[in-house]
Write a protein that holds these residues in place. Sequence first.
Motif, PDB file in Angstrom:
ATOM      1  N   ARG A 115       0.832  -1.211   0.000  1.00 18.33           N
ATOM      2  CA  ARG A 115       0.000   0.000   0.000  1.00 18.33           C
ATOM      3  C   ARG A 115       0.866   1.260   0.000  1.00 18.33           C
ATOM      4  O   ARG A 115       0.624   2.190  -0.759  1.00 18.33           O
ATOM      5  CB  ARG A 115      -0.938   0.002   1.198  1.00 18.33           C
ATOM      6  CG  ARG A 115      -2.036  -1.001   1.086  1.00 18.33           C
ATOM      7  CD  ARG A 115      -3.031  -0.852   2.234  1.00 18.33           C
ATOM      8  NE  ARG A 115      -3.838  -2.042   2.387  1.00 18.33           N
ATOM      9  CZ  ARG A 115      -4.744  -2.462   1.523  1.00 18.33           C
ATOM     10  NH1 ARG A 115      -4.959  -1.789   0.432  1.00 18.33           N
ATOM     11  NH2 ARG A 115      -5.429  -3.561   1.735  1.00 18.33           N
ATOM     12  N   HIS A 116       1.867   1.264   0.856  1.00 17.93           N
ATOM     13  CA  HIS A 116       2.735   2.433   0.966  1.00 17.93           C
ATOM     14  C   HIS A 116       3.538   2.648  -0.322  1.00 17.93           C
ATOM     15  O   HIS A 116       3.581   3.763  -0.862  1.00 17.93           O
ATOM     16  CB  HIS A 116       3.662   2.274   2.163  1.00 17.93           C
ATOM     17  CG  HIS A 116       4.619   3.405   2.334  1.00 17.93           C
ATOM     18  ND1 HIS A 116       4.216   4.661   2.719  1.00 17.93           N
ATOM     19  CD2 HIS A 116       5.954   3.472   2.145  1.00 17.93           C
ATOM     20  CE1 HIS A 116       5.266   5.460   2.772  1.00 17.93           C
ATOM     21  NE2 HIS A 116       6.337   4.760   2.429  1.00 17.93           N
ATOM     22  N   ALA A 117       4.160   1.581  -0.820  1.00 18.11           N
ATOM     23  CA  ALA A 117       5.019   1.706  -2.008  1.00 18.11           C
ATOM     24  C   ALA A 117       4.218   2.083  -3.254  1.00 18.11           C
ATOM     25  O   ALA A 117       4.645   2.934  -4.036  1.00 18.11           O
ATOM     26  CB  ALA A 117       5.769   0.400  -2.244  1.00 18.11           C
ATOM     27  N   LEU A 118       3.058   1.485  -3.432  1.00 16.78           N
ATOM     28  CA  LEU A 118       2.259   1.796  -4.616  1.00 16.78           C
ATOM     29  C   LEU A 118       1.629   3.181  -4.515  1.00 16.78           C
ATOM     30  O   LEU A 118       1.442   3.845  -5.534  1.00 16.78           O
ATOM     31  CB  LEU A 118       1.215   0.707  -4.862  1.00 16.78           C
ATOM     32  CG  LEU A 118       1.807  -0.668  -5.220  1.00 16.78           C
ATOM     33  CD1 LEU A 118       0.709  -1.705  -5.385  1.00 16.78           C
ATOM     34  CD2 LEU A 118       2.668  -0.593  -6.462  1.00 16.78           C
ATOM     35  N   ALA A 119       1.353   3.631  -3.308  1.00 18.92           N
ATOM     36  CA  ALA A 119       0.874   5.002  -3.140  1.00 18.92           C
ATOM     37  C   ALA A 119       1.980   5.993  -3.509  1.00 18.92           C
ATOM     38  O   ALA A 119       1.712   7.025  -4.130  1.00 18.92           O
ATOM     39  CB  ALA A 119       0.414   5.232  -1.703  1.00 18.92           C
ATOM     40  N   MET A 120       3.226   5.660  -3.172  1.00 21.13           N
ATOM     41  CA  MET A 120       4.348   6.522  -3.548  1.00 21.13           C
ATOM     42  C   MET A 120       4.534   6.553  -5.065  1.00 21.13           C
ATOM     43  O   MET A 120       5.037   7.533  -5.608  1.00 21.13           O
ATOM     44  CB  MET A 120       5.637   6.048  -2.880  1.00 21.13           C
ATOM     45  CG  MET A 120       5.668   6.336  -1.388  1.00 21.13           C
ATOM     46  SD  MET A 120       7.179   5.752  -0.586  1.00 21.13           S
ATOM     47  CE  MET A 120       8.430   6.602  -1.496  1.00 21.13           C
ATOM     48  N   ALA A 121       4.100   5.490  -5.752  1.00 23.26           N
ATOM     49  CA  ALA A 121       4.174   5.438  -7.209  1.00 23.26           C
ATOM     50  C   ALA A 121       2.921   6.039  -7.846  1.00 23.26           C
ATOM     51  O   ALA A 121       2.711   5.884  -9.046  1.00 23.26           O
ATOM     52  CB  ALA A 121       4.356   4.002  -7.670  1.00 23.26           C
ATOM     53  N   ALA A 122       2.112   6.721  -7.048  1.00 23.35           N
ATOM     54  CA  ALA A 122       0.891   7.395  -7.506  1.00 23.35           C
ATOM     55  C   ALA A 122      -0.175   6.420  -8.008  1.00 23.35           C
ATOM     56  O   ALA A 122      -0.961   6.757  -8.885  1.00 23.35           O
ATOM     57  CB  ALA A 122       1.207   8.453  -8.558  1.00 23.35           C
ATOM     58  N   LEU A 123      -0.211   5.233  -7.437  1.00 24.69           N
ATOM     59  CA  LEU A 123      -1.258   4.271  -7.765  1.00 24.69           C
ATOM     60  C   LEU A 123      -2.274   4.238  -6.627  1.00 24.69           C
ATOM     61  O   LEU A 123      -1.904   4.327  -5.454  1.00 24.69           O
ATOM     62  CB  LEU A 123      -0.655   2.876  -7.976  1.00 24.69           C
ATOM     63  CG  LEU A 123       0.166   2.718  -9.256  1.00 24.69           C
ATOM     64  CD1 LEU A 123       1.029   1.476  -9.191  1.00 24.69           C
ATOM     65  CD2 LEU A 123      -0.751   2.663 -10.453  1.00 24.69           C
ATOM     66  N   PRO A 124      -3.546   4.090  -6.942  1.00 22.84           N
ATOM     67  CA  PRO A 124      -4.567   4.061  -5.889  1.00 22.84           C
ATOM     68  C   PRO A 124      -4.485   2.784  -5.048  1.00 22.84           C
ATOM     69  O   PRO A 124      -3.866   1.790  -5.456  1.00 22.84           O
ATOM     70  CB  PRO A 124      -5.879   4.132  -6.674  1.00 22.84           C
ATOM     71  CG  PRO A 124      -5.553   3.643  -8.029  1.00 22.84           C
ATOM     72  CD  PRO A 124      -4.115   3.981  -8.272  1.00 22.84           C
ATOM     73  N   ALA A 125      -5.137   2.806  -3.893  1.00 21.95           N
ATOM     74  CA  ALA A 125      -5.107   1.693  -2.940  1.00 21.95           C
ATOM     75  C   ALA A 125      -5.519   0.349  -3.549  1.00 21.95           C
ATOM     76  O   ALA A 125      -4.948  -0.676  -3.180  1.00 21.95           O
ATOM     77  CB  ALA A 125      -5.968   2.021  -1.730  1.00 21.95           C
ATOM     78  N   PRO A 126      -6.496   0.290  -4.461  1.00 23.70           N
ATOM     79  CA  PRO A 126      -6.849  -1.020  -5.020  1.00 23.70           C
ATOM     80  C   PRO A 126      -5.705  -1.728  -5.752  1.00 23.70           C
ATOM     81  O   PRO A 126      -5.757  -2.938  -5.953  1.00 23.70           O
ATOM     82  CB  PRO A 126      -7.990  -0.704  -5.991  1.00 23.70           C
ATOM     83  CG  PRO A 126      -8.588   0.559  -5.480  1.00 23.70           C
ATOM     84  CD  PRO A 126      -7.440   1.328  -4.898  1.00 23.70           C
ATOM     85  N   ALA A 127      -4.666  -1.014  -6.125  1.00 20.75           N
ATOM     86  CA  ALA A 127      -3.523  -1.650  -6.788  1.00 20.75           C
ATOM     87  C   ALA A 127      -2.852  -2.652  -5.849  1.00 20.75           C
ATOM     88  O   ALA A 127      -2.463  -3.745  -6.270  1.00 20.75           O
ATOM     89  CB  ALA A 127      -2.515  -0.599  -7.248  1.00 20.75           C
ATOM     90  N   ALA A 128      -2.728  -2.284  -4.579  1.00 15.32           N
ATOM     91  CA  ALA A 128      -2.113  -3.194  -3.606  1.00 15.32           C
ATOM     92  C   ALA A 128      -2.964  -4.451  -3.439  1.00 15.32           C
ATOM     93  O   ALA A 128      -2.429  -5.560  -3.351  1.00 15.32           O
ATOM     94  CB  ALA A 128      -1.931  -2.491  -2.266  1.00 15.32           C
TER      95      ALA A 128
END
Length: 181
Positions: free
Chosen positions: A51-64
Amino acid sequence: MGRILTFAPRILRQEPPTTANLRPAESILLLALRWWVADLRQGGDPTGRLRHALAMAALPAPAADAVDGFMRSVARGARRQIEIHAPRCPCLAADEAQFLRAARLAQIGEAAATAGCLSEDMLAPEAAALAAGALAGLGQIFAVSGLRFSASPPIPTAPEPEAAEDSKTEGWRLPPWTVLH
């Protein structure tokens, strides 16, 4: 008296592909898969870091959640040990490259080809279908965020037969989502 040894010419092996040539979408997905495995190996819950890493990559929470669903499908349905390298490893494993190809196919809407790519020798057909569904959702999330998978990630060369035989250990098997690296 001298002894003459004959050497059979060997085909020069290509250097293994590296992560340096991956585009941003592939790099982000590969790192997410590697951290998921690393966290699971250490007995932790992989979703927090995802969640943290993908949020830093500007991806929304559902990506995690999509990455987690994909990897859980892989872990449950693996036909053999899947090779996932350590997060900072510069080399790209054949299985990792196959996941990247499947992600590209999923992103362009090729559901049957995605499942086929995953079930070639990697996953049971049911698990491949579930994993393909998770990748399709993930591909859409990446596309909406402006991240596109490339047409052809590098394909690693297969290990030589004698190297593969040396690495076998009788009576001992790791869970399918782990590999020693």
